[in-house]
Design a protein around this motif. Structure first.
Motif, PDB file in Angstrom:
ATOM      1  N   GLY A 227       0.936  -1.230  -0.206  1.00  0.00           N
ATOM      2  CA  GLY A 227      -0.065   0.003   0.069  1.00  0.00           C
ATOM      3  C   GLY A 227       0.673   1.094   0.046  1.00  0.00           C
ATOM      4  O   GLY A 227       0.509   2.278  -0.915  1.00  0.00           O
ATOM      5  N   LEU A 228       1.738   1.537   1.027  1.00  0.00           N
ATOM      6  CA  LEU A 228       2.742   2.696   1.021  1.00  0.00           C
ATOM      7  C   LEU A 228       3.472   2.474  -0.446  1.00  0.00           C
ATOM      8  O   LEU A 228       3.890   3.800  -0.725  1.00  0.00           O
ATOM      9  CB  LEU A 228       3.760   2.272   2.018  1.00  0.00           C
ATOM     10  CG  LEU A 228       3.082   2.456   3.473  1.00  0.00           C
ATOM     11  CD1 LEU A 228       4.081   2.150   4.463  1.00  0.00           C
ATOM     12  CD2 LEU A 228       2.836   3.773   3.623  1.00  0.00           C
ATOM     13  N   ASN A 229       3.753   1.590  -0.921  1.00  0.00           N
ATOM     14  CA  ASN A 229       4.664   1.643  -2.317  1.00  0.00           C
ATOM     15  C   ASN A 229       3.796   1.947  -3.391  1.00  0.00           C
ATOM     16  O   ASN A 229       4.239   2.961  -4.114  1.00  0.00           O
ATOM     17  CB  ASN A 229       5.013   0.230  -2.440  1.00  0.00           C
ATOM     18  CG  ASN A 229       6.299   0.146  -3.438  1.00  0.00           C
ATOM     19  OD1 ASN A 229       7.002   1.122  -3.511  1.00  0.00           O
ATOM     20  ND2 ASN A 229       6.486  -0.898  -4.279  1.00  0.00           N
ATOM     21  N   LYS A 230       2.502   1.549  -3.241  1.00  0.00           N
ATOM     22  CA  LYS A 230       1.497   2.157  -4.336  1.00  0.00           C
ATOM     23  C   LYS A 230       1.202   3.895  -4.024  1.00  0.00           C
ATOM     24  O   LYS A 230       1.350   4.535  -5.097  1.00  0.00           O
ATOM     25  CB  LYS A 230       0.222   1.499  -4.133  1.00  0.00           C
ATOM     26  CG  LYS A 230      -0.812   2.174  -5.046  1.00  0.00           C
ATOM     27  CD  LYS A 230      -0.988   0.931  -6.276  1.00  0.00           C
ATOM     28  CE  LYS A 230      -1.906   1.047  -7.260  1.00  0.00           C
ATOM     29  NZ  LYS A 230      -2.179   2.340  -7.813  1.00  0.00           N
ATOM     30  N   LYS A 231       1.319   4.340  -2.947  1.00  0.00           N
ATOM     31  CA  LYS A 231       1.152   5.792  -2.819  1.00  0.00           C
ATOM     32  C   LYS A 231       2.379   6.475  -3.272  1.00  0.00           C
ATOM     33  O   LYS A 231       2.488   7.412  -3.762  1.00  0.00           O
ATOM     34  CB  LYS A 231       1.149   5.954  -1.287  1.00  0.00           C
ATOM     35  CG  LYS A 231      -0.379   6.112  -0.626  1.00  0.00           C
ATOM     36  CD  LYS A 231      -0.296   6.607   0.655  1.00  0.00           C
ATOM     37  CE  LYS A 231      -1.591   6.723   1.414  1.00  0.00           C
ATOM     38  NZ  LYS A 231      -1.651   6.911   2.729  1.00  0.00           N
ATOM     39  N   GLU A 232       3.580   6.047  -2.862  1.00  0.00           N
ATOM     40  CA  GLU A 232       4.943   6.347  -3.497  1.00  0.00           C
ATOM     41  C   GLU A 232       4.998   6.434  -4.867  1.00  0.00           C
ATOM     42  O   GLU A 232       5.342   7.620  -5.527  1.00  0.00           O
ATOM     43  CB  GLU A 232       6.110   5.690  -2.893  1.00  0.00           C
ATOM     44  CG  GLU A 232       6.471   5.939  -1.194  1.00  0.00           C
ATOM     45  CD  GLU A 232       6.672   7.285  -1.104  1.00  0.00           C
ATOM     46  OE1 GLU A 232       7.436   7.900  -1.840  1.00  0.00           O
ATOM     47  OE2 GLU A 232       6.133   8.062  -0.086  1.00  0.00           O
ATOM     48  N   GLU A 233       4.455   5.323  -5.485  1.00  0.00           N
ATOM     49  CA  GLU A 233       4.482   5.577  -6.940  1.00  0.00           C
ATOM     50  C   GLU A 233       3.672   6.536  -7.423  1.00  0.00           C
ATOM     51  O   GLU A 233       3.969   7.191  -8.430  1.00  0.00           O
ATOM     52  CB  GLU A 233       4.165   3.909  -7.364  1.00  0.00           C
ATOM     53  CG  GLU A 233       4.995   3.155  -7.886  1.00  0.00           C
ATOM     54  CD  GLU A 233       4.418   1.574  -8.274  1.00  0.00           C
ATOM     55  OE1 GLU A 233       3.319   1.572  -8.741  1.00  0.00           O
ATOM     56  OE2 GLU A 233       5.077   0.706  -8.007  1.00  0.00           O
ATOM     57  N   ASP A 234       2.414   6.624  -6.953  1.00  0.00           N
ATOM     58  CA  ASP A 234       1.506   7.433  -7.388  1.00  0.00           C
ATOM     59  C   ASP A 234       2.090   9.124  -7.315  1.00  0.00           C
ATOM     60  O   ASP A 234       1.866   9.875  -8.218  1.00  0.00           O
ATOM     61  CB  ASP A 234       0.114   7.527  -6.589  1.00  0.00           C
ATOM     62  CG  ASP A 234      -0.609   6.383  -6.815  1.00  0.00           C
ATOM     63  OD1 ASP A 234      -0.310   5.570  -7.951  1.00  0.00           O
ATOM     64  OD2 ASP A 234      -1.699   5.899  -6.114  1.00  0.00           O
ATOM     65  N   LYS A 235       2.733   9.203  -6.234  1.00  0.00           N
ATOM     66  CA  LYS A 235       3.423  10.654  -5.958  1.00  0.00           C
ATOM     67  C   LYS A 235       4.297  10.820  -7.043  1.00  0.00           C
ATOM     68  O   LYS A 235       4.420  11.933  -7.595  1.00  0.00           O
ATOM     69  CB  LYS A 235       4.034  10.396  -4.627  1.00  0.00           C
ATOM     70  CG  LYS A 235       3.556  11.517  -3.634  1.00  0.00           C
ATOM     71  CD  LYS A 235       4.469  11.441  -2.431  1.00  0.00           C
ATOM     72  CE  LYS A 235       3.887  12.355  -1.245  1.00  0.00           C
ATOM     73  NZ  LYS A 235       4.837  12.370  -0.377  1.00  0.00           N
ATOM     74  N   THR A 236       5.235   9.641  -7.362  1.00  0.00           N
ATOM     75  CA  THR A 236       6.161   9.885  -8.223  1.00  0.00           C
ATOM     76  C   THR A 236       5.596  10.109  -9.682  1.00  0.00           C
ATOM     77  O   THR A 236       6.138  11.095 -10.361  1.00  0.00           O
ATOM     78  CB  THR A 236       7.241   8.716  -8.418  1.00  0.00           C
ATOM     79  OG1 THR A 236       7.332   8.110  -7.086  1.00  0.00           O
ATOM     80  CG2 THR A 236       8.473   8.985  -9.028  1.00  0.00           C
ATOM     81  N   LEU A 237       4.610   9.407  -9.888  1.00  0.00           N
ATOM     82  CA  LEU A 237       4.032   9.542 -11.320  1.00  0.00           C
ATOM     83  C   LEU A 237       3.451  11.213 -11.325  1.00  0.00           C
ATOM     84  O   LEU A 237       3.734  11.528 -12.421  1.00  0.00           O
ATOM     85  CB  LEU A 237       3.006   8.651 -11.558  1.00  0.00           C
ATOM     86  CG  LEU A 237       3.271   7.396 -11.721  1.00  0.00           C
ATOM     87  CD1 LEU A 237       2.251   6.376 -12.037  1.00  0.00           C
ATOM     88  CD2 LEU A 237       3.781   7.517 -13.320  1.00  0.00           C
ATOM     89  N   SER A 238       2.767  11.773 -10.476  1.00  0.00           N
ATOM     90  CA  SER A 238       2.044  12.764 -10.454  1.00  0.00           C
ATOM     91  C   SER A 238       3.217  14.105 -10.641  1.00  0.00           C
ATOM     92  O   SER A 238       3.130  14.700 -11.388  1.00  0.00           O
ATOM     93  CB  SER A 238       1.275  13.036  -9.113  1.00  0.00           C
ATOM     94  OG  SER A 238       2.165  13.375  -8.165  1.00  0.00           O
ATOM     95  N   LEU A 239       4.559  13.490  -9.777  1.00  0.00           N
ATOM     96  CA  LEU A 239       5.575  14.651  -9.878  1.00  0.00           C
ATOM     97  C   LEU A 239       6.167  14.755 -11.336  1.00  0.00           C
ATOM     98  O   LEU A 239       6.503  15.780 -12.150  1.00  0.00           O
ATOM     99  CB  LEU A 239       6.675  14.045  -8.931  1.00  0.00           C
ATOM    100  CG  LEU A 239       6.724  14.960  -7.579  1.00  0.00           C
ATOM    101  CD1 LEU A 239       7.528  14.216  -6.631  1.00  0.00           C
ATOM    102  CD2 LEU A 239       6.820  16.152  -7.544  1.00  0.00           C
ATOM    103  N   ILE A 240       6.142  13.333 -11.991  1.00  0.00           N
ATOM    104  CA  ILE A 240       6.603  13.435 -13.312  1.00  0.00           C
ATOM    105  C   ILE A 240       6.034  14.353 -14.182  1.00  0.00           C
ATOM    106  O   ILE A 240       6.231  14.823 -15.121  1.00  0.00           O
ATOM    107  CB  ILE A 240       6.933  11.979 -13.768  1.00  0.00           C
ATOM    108  CG1 ILE A 240       8.154  11.195 -13.035  1.00  0.00           C
ATOM    109  CG2 ILE A 240       7.171  11.844 -15.193  1.00  0.00           C
ATOM    110  CD1 ILE A 240       8.062   9.733 -13.124  1.00  0.00           C
TER     111      ILE A 240
END
Lengths: 193, 141
Positions: free
Chosen positions: B103-116
């Motif tokens: 779950g935490l990893n998913k959140k981090e991934e989403d964050k990274t994607l939105s930053l990109i």
């Protein structure tokens, strides 16, 4: 105990009432054996509890096809012997003889009471060998296998018990003679005066 | 046989378990030695007078023993339950841990994607404006 085999099997299966039957049947025999060896109520009670707890914990080790008392007696003696091993004799034979002599004078003990008192004051492992021979009819070999010590060690315990008993009697006799002499001198003194 | 040897054998003789060869020697010694004979008689009488003290289990000891056994039962039941539950609890803990981690990893991934996405929004026009050749030239310089 009637139907001992069935009761033991039921106990092994977890039947509470079977355990109570076994406890009720043997409790006084176990307590009496322990008490006659340790000659102390508190210690006898501690060992007694340990014995029945051991029986309860190791119920699977019981062989229902064999008489239960020899098995229970072995647990009893092992528990008592290991308890006694931890205890160290702290009073000298001379002191013991002195205490017995005082009791002998004050309470005017009979022969049997004197024997019981001397037995009580003997080192416990020596007393244990005497008790097992006398009350349980054990041979030296039986005692050696039951206590897991050599026959020589049992013989040595008996020899030491014999020497201690003789020494106590001799010391009591000496003390008695000293007392008589002292009284005789006192009488002489009074007569002179 | 000397007196000291005879004294060692007093109670063994009384128990009736003395070896035959020693028995004769012992008996011969007692015939000759009055002091040992007297001591032997004292011990014989002592052994004859030993009596078992008849004692009974006091009622409070019955109670204490039963209480101890009940405690043992409870402890062993608790031990069995924990023994049975331990692998289940461990497995559940592991699964929860993995799920939480995912779950935490998913959140981090989403964050990274939105930053990109945000960053590419700003640099996209610039990327489109420069040609591949210009990029190569910049690198060689």
């Amino acid at each position: 105990m009637e139907n001992e085999r069935e009761i033991l099997i039921a106990f092994q299966k977890g039947d509470k009432s079977a355990f109570y039957k076994i406890y009720g049947e043997y409790k006084n025999r176990v307590y009496s054996l322990i008490y006659n060896i340790v000659k102390n109520r508190e210690k006898a009670e501690d060992i007694f509890q340990e014995v029945f707890l051991n029986v309860f914990k190791n119920k699977k080790k019981i062989d229902p096809s064999r008489p239960f008392w020899p098995y229970l007696r072995r647990i009893c003696l092992n528990a008592t012997f290991s308890f006694l091993r931890k205890e160290k004799a702290s009073v000298s034979i001379e002191k013991i003889a002195e205490l017995i002599y005082e009791d002998l004078i004050l309470k005017k003990l009979s022969d049997k009471e004197l024997v019981n008192l001397i037995l009580k004051k003997l080192p416990p492992s020596q007393r244990m060998v005497l008790i097992l021979q006398k009350f349980e009819g054990y041979s030296l070999k039986d005692i050696s296998s039951e206590l897991d010590i050599s026959v020589k060690a049992v013989e040595s315990l008996l020899s030491r018990a014999g020497k201690n008993i003789i020494k106590i009697y001799r010391l009591i006799e000496e003390r008695n003679n000293r007392n008589k002499n002292y009284k005789a001198k006192e009488v002489e003194k009074n007569e002179v005066l | 046989m000397r007196c000291s040897e005879a004294k060692e054998l007093f109670l063994i003789y009384i128990s009736g378990e003395i070896e035959d060869n020693l028995k004769k020697e012992f008996e011969e010694h007692l015939k000759k030695c009055t002091s040992c004979k007297r001591e032997f008689e004292i011990l014989s009488s002592f052994v004859n007078n030993i009596e078992e003290e008849k004692v009974k289990v006091p009622p409070e000891l019955d109670f204490k023993t039963m209480e101890l056994i009940e405690k043992q039962k409870r402890d062993s039941l608790f031990h069995q339950i924990t023994k049975f539950l331990y692998p289940i609890v461990f497995a559940l803990g592991l699964i929860i841990g993995v799920l939480l981690g995912m779950g935490l990893n998913k959140k981090e991934e989403d964050k990274t994607l939105s930053l990109i996405k945000e960053n590419t929004f700003y640099i996209e026009p610039y990327i489109q404006s420069i040609s591949a050749e210009e990029v190569l030239n910049e690198r060689t310089e």
